[in-house]
Write a protein that holds these residues in place. Structure first.
Motif, PDB file in Angstrom:
ATOM      1  N   HIS A 121       0.813  -1.216   0.000  1.00 63.03           N
ATOM      2  CA  HIS A 121       0.000   0.000   0.000  1.00 63.03           C
ATOM      3  C   HIS A 121       0.848   1.268   0.000  1.00 63.03           C
ATOM      4  O   HIS A 121       0.649   2.153  -0.823  1.00 63.03           O
ATOM      5  CB  HIS A 121      -0.957   0.028   1.195  1.00 63.03           C
ATOM      6  N   CYS A 122       1.827   1.355   0.907  1.00 61.30           N
ATOM      7  CA  CYS A 122       2.584   2.606   1.050  1.00 61.30           C
ATOM      8  C   CYS A 122       4.041   2.495   0.588  1.00 61.30           C
ATOM      9  O   CYS A 122       4.759   3.477   0.600  1.00 61.30           O
ATOM     10  CB  CYS A 122       2.539   3.085   2.498  1.00 61.30           C
ATOM     11  N   CYS A 167      -2.750   0.217   6.598  1.00 60.94           N
ATOM     12  CA  CYS A 167      -2.485  -0.087   5.183  1.00 60.94           C
ATOM     13  C   CYS A 167      -3.253  -1.321   4.724  1.00 60.94           C
ATOM     14  O   CYS A 167      -3.760  -1.357   3.609  1.00 60.94           O
ATOM     15  CB  CYS A 167      -0.986  -0.269   4.948  1.00 60.94           C
TER      16      CYS A 167
END
Length: 87
Positions: free
Chosen positions: A42-43, A64
């Motif tokens: 996700h990040c 996340c």
């Protein structure tokens, strides 16, 4: 002298890390993390702690994983905020 597999530095105090029978050589933990630590889908941060695993995918945190659609994941940081417990 050994050579770091990440940065190419030649160093007399390199560390070797063996995973599943394969040995890697690094001049510091930072380089080892860059090569060996998984990345949160996700990040994109490197996961150097326990992370959160959902259906075989590892995320850096509960936030996340929920952003990617996971349900029922509770992060200790989230729980502390909900319960107003100081960290």
């Amino acid at each position: 002298m050994k050579t770091c597999e990440c940065c190419g530095n030649e160093y007399d105090k390199c560390i070797d890390v063996t995973i599943d029978g394969e040995t890697y050589t690094f001049d510091c933990f930072e380089c080892a993390i860059q090569i060996l630590a998984p990345t949160c889908p996700h990040c994109d941060c490197r996961i150097i702690g326990h992370g959160v695993e959902v259906d075989g995918t590892i995320y850096c945190c509960g936030h996340c994983s929920r952003q990617q659609g996971a349900e029922g994941i509770v992060d200790n940081a989230d729980r502390a905020e909900e319960e107003k417990v100081p960290l």
